[in-house]
Scaffold this motif. Structure first.
Motif, PDB file in Angstrom:
ATOM      1  N   LEU A 266       0.787  -1.114   0.031  1.00 42.74           N
ATOM      2  CA  LEU A 266      -0.077  -0.017  -0.034  1.00 42.74           C
ATOM      3  C   LEU A 266       0.834   1.235  -0.002  1.00 42.74           C
ATOM      4  O   LEU A 266       1.824   1.277   0.761  1.00 42.74           O
ATOM      5  CB  LEU A 266      -0.832   0.031   1.168  1.00 42.74           C
ATOM      6  N   GLY A 267       0.451   2.273  -0.771  1.00 42.44           N
ATOM      7  CA  GLY A 267       1.515   3.389  -1.008  1.00 42.44           C
ATOM      8  C   GLY A 267       2.618   3.307  -1.751  1.00 42.44           C
ATOM      9  O   GLY A 267       2.855   2.025  -2.402  1.00 42.44           O
ATOM     10  N   ALA A 268       3.309   4.418  -1.859  1.00 46.62           N
ATOM     11  CA  ALA A 268       4.516   4.436  -2.707  1.00 46.62           C
ATOM     12  C   ALA A 268       5.422   3.087  -2.362  1.00 46.62           C
ATOM     13  O   ALA A 268       5.780   3.013  -1.032  1.00 46.62           O
ATOM     14  CB  ALA A 268       5.115   5.779  -2.779  1.00 46.62           C
ATOM     15  N   PRO A 269       6.020   2.536  -3.372  1.00 49.84           N
ATOM     16  CA  PRO A 269       7.058   1.413  -2.929  1.00 49.84           C
ATOM     17  C   PRO A 269       8.462   1.840  -2.959  1.00 49.84           C
ATOM     18  O   PRO A 269       9.356   1.348  -2.808  1.00 49.84           O
ATOM     19  CB  PRO A 269       6.827   0.586  -4.199  1.00 49.84           C
ATOM     20  N   GLY A 270       8.538   3.227  -2.463  1.00 50.33           N
ATOM     21  CA  GLY A 270       9.980   3.626  -2.482  1.00 50.33           C
ATOM     22  C   GLY A 270      10.256   5.063  -1.941  1.00 50.33           C
ATOM     23  O   GLY A 270       9.195   6.139  -2.403  1.00 50.33           O
TER      24      GLY A 270
ATOM     25  N   LYS B  16      -1.595  -5.559   1.491  1.00 45.57           N
ATOM     26  CA  LYS B  16      -2.883  -6.289   1.368  1.00 45.57           C
ATOM     27  C   LYS B  16      -2.763  -7.521   0.584  1.00 45.57           C
ATOM     28  O   LYS B  16      -2.074  -7.425  -0.468  1.00 45.57           O
ATOM     29  CB  LYS B  16      -3.777  -5.218   1.124  1.00 45.57           C
ATOM     30  N   MET B  17      -3.432  -8.498   0.717  1.00 49.68           N
ATOM     31  CA  MET B  17      -3.867  -9.481  -0.169  1.00 49.68           C
ATOM     32  C   MET B  17      -4.684  -9.322  -1.083  1.00 49.68           C
ATOM     33  O   MET B  17      -5.766  -8.758  -0.948  1.00 49.68           O
ATOM     34  CB  MET B  17      -4.361 -10.862   0.603  1.00 49.68           C
TER      35      MET B  17
ATOM     36  N   PHE C 182     -10.178  -9.078   1.205  1.00 49.68           N
ATOM     37  CA  PHE C 182     -10.855  -8.565   2.307  1.00 49.68           C
ATOM     38  C   PHE C 182     -10.883  -7.200   2.305  1.00 49.68           C
ATOM     39  O   PHE C 182     -10.323  -6.239   3.113  1.00 49.68           O
ATOM     40  CB  PHE C 182      -9.706  -9.254   3.455  1.00 49.68           C
ATOM     41  N   PRO C 183     -11.856  -6.482   1.399  1.00 47.55           N
ATOM     42  CA  PRO C 183     -12.108  -5.334   1.297  1.00 47.55           C
ATOM     43  C   PRO C 183     -12.709  -4.472   2.534  1.00 47.55           C
ATOM     44  O   PRO C 183     -12.575  -3.525   2.754  1.00 47.55           O
ATOM     45  CB  PRO C 183     -12.967  -4.891   0.297  1.00 47.55           C
ATOM     46  N   ASP C 184     -13.190  -5.442   3.506  1.00 51.66           N
ATOM     47  CA  ASP C 184     -14.068  -5.053   4.859  1.00 51.66           C
ATOM     48  C   ASP C 184     -13.269  -5.293   6.025  1.00 51.66           C
ATOM     49  O   ASP C 184     -13.806  -4.931   7.039  1.00 51.66           O
ATOM     50  CB  ASP C 184     -15.600  -5.519   4.479  1.00 51.66           C
ATOM     51  N   ARG C 185     -12.216  -6.020   5.684  1.00 51.16           N
ATOM     52  CA  ARG C 185     -11.525  -6.514   6.968  1.00 51.16           C
ATOM     53  C   ARG C 185     -10.057  -6.315   6.921  1.00 51.16           C
ATOM     54  O   ARG C 185      -9.332  -6.077   5.746  1.00 51.16           O
ATOM     55  CB  ARG C 185     -11.871  -7.965   7.372  1.00 51.16           C
ATOM     56  N   TYR C 186      -9.270  -6.425   8.256  1.00 49.44           N
ATOM     57  CA  TYR C 186      -8.002  -6.328   7.935  1.00 49.44           C
ATOM     58  C   TYR C 186      -7.409  -4.905   7.306  1.00 49.44           C
ATOM     59  O   TYR C 186      -6.765  -4.898   6.536  1.00 49.44           O
ATOM     60  CB  TYR C 186      -7.256  -7.493   7.527  1.00 49.44           C
ATOM     61  N   TYR C 187      -7.957  -3.744   8.044  1.00 42.16           N
ATOM     62  CA  TYR C 187      -7.838  -2.521   7.365  1.00 42.16           C
ATOM     63  C   TYR C 187      -6.211  -2.149   7.055  1.00 42.16           C
ATOM     64  O   TYR C 187      -6.008  -1.649   6.096  1.00 42.16           O
ATOM     65  CB  TYR C 187      -8.541  -1.531   8.237  1.00 42.16           C
ATOM     66  N   GLN C 188      -5.526  -2.647   8.070  1.00 43.62           N
ATOM     67  CA  GLN C 188      -4.069  -2.240   7.969  1.00 43.62           C
ATOM     68  C   GLN C 188      -3.250  -3.396   7.094  1.00 43.62           C
ATOM     69  O   GLN C 188      -2.001  -3.049   7.001  1.00 43.62           O
ATOM     70  CB  GLN C 188      -3.454  -1.902   9.187  1.00 43.62           C
ATOM     71  N   GLY C 189      -3.933  -4.438   6.825  1.00 46.06           N
ATOM     72  CA  GLY C 189      -3.215  -5.465   6.545  1.00 46.06           C
ATOM     73  C   GLY C 189      -2.143  -6.200   7.401  1.00 46.06           C
ATOM     74  O   GLY C 189      -2.209  -6.113   8.503  1.00 46.06           O
ATOM     75  N   ILE C 190      -0.906  -6.534   6.651  1.00 40.22           N
ATOM     76  CA  ILE C 190       0.174  -6.822   7.508  1.00 40.22           C
ATOM     77  C   ILE C 190       1.256  -5.972   7.251  1.00 40.22           C
ATOM     78  O   ILE C 190       1.181  -5.182   6.294  1.00 40.22           O
ATOM     79  CB  ILE C 190       0.832  -8.198   7.173  1.00 40.22           C
ATOM     80  N   PHE C 191       2.108  -5.732   8.345  1.00 44.44           N
ATOM     81  CA  PHE C 191       2.924  -4.559   8.040  1.00 44.44           C
ATOM     82  C   PHE C 191       4.324  -4.623   8.850  1.00 44.44           C
ATOM     83  O   PHE C 191       4.409  -5.817   9.434  1.00 44.44           O
ATOM     84  CB  PHE C 191       2.243  -3.340   8.733  1.00 44.44           C
ATOM     85  N   MET C 192       5.307  -4.024   8.423  1.00 42.92           N
ATOM     86  CA  MET C 192       6.610  -4.135   9.064  1.00 42.92           C
ATOM     87  C   MET C 192       6.751  -2.639   9.541  1.00 42.92           C
ATOM     88  O   MET C 192       6.832  -1.688   8.820  1.00 42.92           O
ATOM     89  CB  MET C 192       7.772  -4.862   8.247  1.00 42.92           C
ATOM     90  N   THR C 193       8.068  -2.722  10.723  1.00 36.70           N
ATOM     91  CA  THR C 193       8.424  -1.234  11.010  1.00 36.70           C
ATOM     92  C   THR C 193      10.051  -1.427  11.190  1.00 36.70           C
ATOM     93  O   THR C 193      10.320  -2.446  11.897  1.00 36.70           O
ATOM     94  CB  THR C 193       7.934  -0.832  12.339  1.00 36.70           C
ATOM     95  N   ILE C 194      10.675  -0.735  10.517  1.00 40.60           N
ATOM     96  CA  ILE C 194      12.024  -0.530  10.747  1.00 40.60           C
ATOM     97  C   ILE C 194      12.621   0.678  11.100  1.00 40.60           C
ATOM     98  O   ILE C 194      11.980   1.885  10.965  1.00 40.60           O
ATOM     99  CB  ILE C 194      13.005  -1.178   9.696  1.00 40.60           C
ATOM    100  N   VAL C 195      13.916   0.866  11.702  1.00 43.34           N
ATOM    101  CA  VAL C 195      14.445   2.155  12.120  1.00 43.34           C
ATOM    102  C   VAL C 195      15.511   2.186  11.314  1.00 43.34           C
ATOM    103  O   VAL C 195      16.640   1.307  11.702  1.00 43.34           O
ATOM    104  CB  VAL C 195      14.438   2.136  13.588  1.00 43.34           C
ATOM    105  N   VAL C 196      15.999   3.212  10.738  1.00 37.99           N
ATOM    106  CA  VAL C 196      17.254   3.511  10.234  1.00 37.99           C
ATOM    107  C   VAL C 196      18.002   4.601  11.006  1.00 37.99           C
ATOM    108  O   VAL C 196      17.559   5.486  11.535  1.00 37.99           O
ATOM    109  CB  VAL C 196      16.856   4.151   8.756  1.00 37.99           C
TER     110      VAL C 196
END
Length: 220
Positions: free
Chosen positions: A141-145, A187-188, A197-211
């Motif tokens: 979701l969103g810009a890929p870079g 999102k899948m 799943f347009p009506d569920r799992y609003y945020q999908g799966i995600f990851m967070t990193i710190v640079v």
């Protein structure tokens, strides 16, 4: 903004970045591995660029993420099905289709990395429904870079997964350049980009990193 207008804006921005770096259309087409005619049509807003072409322009001509947002919204954004017309049935969500997050197999949330570090993120999901997962993808979701966000492919395929089975989904990424925290969501979807799943799992799966500037790469 219409899709046509957005493509024109995207092409104009690409042309501006290329010209600012003194690159001719012929040189850019050769370096990108595409025909000069196609690239000309892209920069005129007549053809939609590929993800690889946008990635090339961003890196070769210092786009700093200028192209990604427009590209994703116009060309590669996950799509929702429109409300069903009379006599039609809405395709998604599928009755009995369920997904459950199991684990971060690699790169736990909050992992600290060095600028530009390449890594492989792996999530594990379980098919907890009654519907086989066949021909599915994980789409970003969103810009890929960009300067402040990790870069990655727009989407990766998900191995066929039967009800009750787990599947590991791997994505190759590159950490962002500027110090700071970034979170990426996925999102899948099907091959056309429509969400299962347009009506569920609003945020999908995600990851967070710190640079962190000067940080040693993981495992070093």
């Amino acid at each position: 903004m219409s899709r046509g207008s957005a493509l024109e804006t995207l092409g104009e921005t690409m042309r501006h970045l290329r010209s600012a770096h003194g690159a001719t259309l012929t040189a850019a087409a050769t370096a990108a591995g595409i025909s000069k005619g196609h690239l000309s049509n892209v920069e005129r807003g007549r053809d939609a660029p590929s993800w690889d072409l946008i990635a090339f322009y961003e890196e070769a001509y210092s786009g700093d993420g200028q192209l990604w947002s427009t590209y994703v919204e116009v060309v590669a954004a996950p799509r929702r099905h429109t409300p069903p017309q009379l006599g039609d049935q809405q395709k998604y969500p599928i009755a009995g289709d369920e997904a459950t997050f199991v684990a971060d197999v690699s790169i736990p949330d909050g992992t600290v990395m060095s600028p530009g570090q390449r890594f492989e993120k792996v999530w594990r999901l379980r098919n907890t429904g009654t519907v086989p997962w066949v021909g599915r993808y994980l789409r970003r979701l969103g810009a890929p870079g960009g300067l402040g966000i990790p870069s990655s492919p727009v989407q990766v395929s998900i191995a066929d997964t039967m009800p009750g089975e787990t599947v590991d989904i791997s994505v190759s990424l590159k950490a962002h350049i500027l110090p700071g925290t970034a979170e990426v969501h996925w999102k899948m979807v099907d091959r056309d980009g429509y969400e299962f799943f347009p009506d569920r799992y609003y945020q999908g799966i995600f990851m967070t990193i710190v640079v962190a500037a000067g940080n040693s790469p993981v495992g070093a």
